[in-house]
Design a protein around this motif. Structure first.
Motif, short mmCIF file in Angstrom:
data_model
loop_
_atom_site.label_atom_id
_atom_site.label_comp_id
_atom_site.label_asym_id
_atom_site.label_seq_id
_atom_site.Cartn_x
_atom_site.Cartn_y
_atom_site.Cartn_z
N THR A 24 0.50 -1.30 0.15
CA THR A 24 -0.47 -0.35 0.20
C THR A 24 0.65 1.22 -0.01
O THR A 24 1.08 1.81 -0.58
N SER A 27 2.07 1.51 -3.85
CA SER A 27 0.87 1.85 -4.60
C SER A 27 0.37 3.33 -4.65
O SER A 27 0.73 4.28 -5.02
N LEU A 28 1.78 4.05 -3.30
CA LEU A 28 0.90 5.73 -2.52
C LEU A 28 1.77 6.42 -2.70
O LEU A 28 1.56 7.34 -3.86
N ASP A 29 2.70 5.94 -3.03
CA ASP A 29 4.28 6.33 -3.61
C ASP A 29 3.86 7.00 -4.51
O ASP A 29 4.02 7.54 -5.29
N SER A 32 1.25 9.25 -5.64
CA SER A 32 1.95 10.63 -5.51
C SER A 32 2.61 10.96 -5.98
O SER A 32 2.36 12.33 -7.13
N PHE A 57 -7.20 6.10 -8.95
CA PHE A 57 -6.90 5.81 -6.65
C PHE A 57 -8.39 5.06 -6.25
O PHE A 57 -8.45 5.00 -5.64
N CYS A 61 -8.29 2.44 -3.50
CA CYS A 61 -9.32 2.88 -2.20
C CYS A 61 -10.06 2.35 -1.52
O CYS A 61 -10.07 0.85 -1.03
N SER A 117 4.23 7.79 3.72
CA SER A 117 3.85 7.33 1.61
C SER A 117 2.28 8.16 2.02
O SER A 117 1.88 9.50 0.83
N TYR A 118 1.54 8.04 2.96
CA TYR A 118 0.33 9.20 3.02
C TYR A 118 0.14 10.68 3.88
O TYR A 118 -0.17 11.45 2.67
N PHE A 121 1.54 11.85 0.08
CA PHE A 121 0.07 11.98 -0.89
C PHE A 121 -0.52 13.23 -0.93
O PHE A 121 -1.21 14.33 -1.06
N LEU A 138 -9.28 6.42 1.88
CA LEU A 138 -7.60 6.31 2.52
C LEU A 138 -7.60 6.57 3.71
O LEU A 138 -6.99 6.01 4.49
N CYS A 142 -6.14 4.41 6.58
CA CYS A 142 -5.46 4.58 6.95
C CYS A 142 -4.92 4.27 9.21
O CYS A 142 -3.96 4.14 9.48
#
Length: 173
Positions: A24, A27-29, A32, A57, A61, A117-118, A121, A138, A142
């Motif tokens: 995750t 993927s979030l990176d 971003s 996206f 999610c 990462s969150y 983003f 998301l 998290c």
């Protein structure tokens, strides 16, 4: 009663959760980077090339929420079972609990990577106005992962205390 096989099963589940968190975060990176590129193109008044970003996206999610929901039930049951007493005669359990504690720490590090990462983003998302994204979903995922990790770390400390007290006997502190 907690036994070594049950702790081994929980450790396998924890490894799966850690793997999910790391995937995750990766993927979030990626999202971003894509979002940063979209913002750059929008700022320079260039036609945006990544037209599938919002759909990708949203699918990410939704998939994350489904995966997390399937794992939440397991961890609720595991937490209630881990509160059971430990058999004081089982010295093998002390080693299994140490493994559980170490895996809980690695899970915590994976959760830290996901939080980073969150945050990265969100830094780009603040300036994104081209489409509505389900960032609330998301955020919810998290937060749930952060709560699960915290509870697992707490359980690992409690189990460690229990096994240390059974190893020392009635005269230990």
């Amino acid at each position: 009663m907690i036994n070594k096989e049950y702790l081994d099963d929980i450790c396998l589940q924890m490894d799966g959760l850690r793997t999910d968190m790391l995937q995750t975060a990766r993927s979030l990176d990626d999202f971003s980077r894509r979002l940063e590129l979209i913002l750059s193109q929008d700022h320079k008044n260039i036609a945006i090339r990544d037209i599938g970003f919002a759909g990708d996206f949203s699918a990410f999610c939704a998939s994350l929420r489904q995966t997390l929901n399937s794992r939440l039930d397991y961890w609720q049951q595991a937490r209630t079972q881990l509160r059971d007493p430990i058999d004081g005669n089982d010295y093998d359990l002390a080693l299994a609990v140490k493994g559980f504690v170490n895996r809980a720490k690695t899970l915590s590090r994976a959760e830290d990577e996901l939080s980073t990462s969150y945050a990265r983003f969100n830094r780009f998302y603040r300036n994104y106005t081209l489409a509505k994204l389900p960032v609330w979903l998301l955020t919810s995922c998290c937060n749930d992962l952060d709560n699960i990790t915290g509870k697992i770390l707490f359980l690992s400390r409690e189990l460690s205390k229990k096994t240390e007290s059974t190893k020392r006997g009635k005269y230990g502190r």
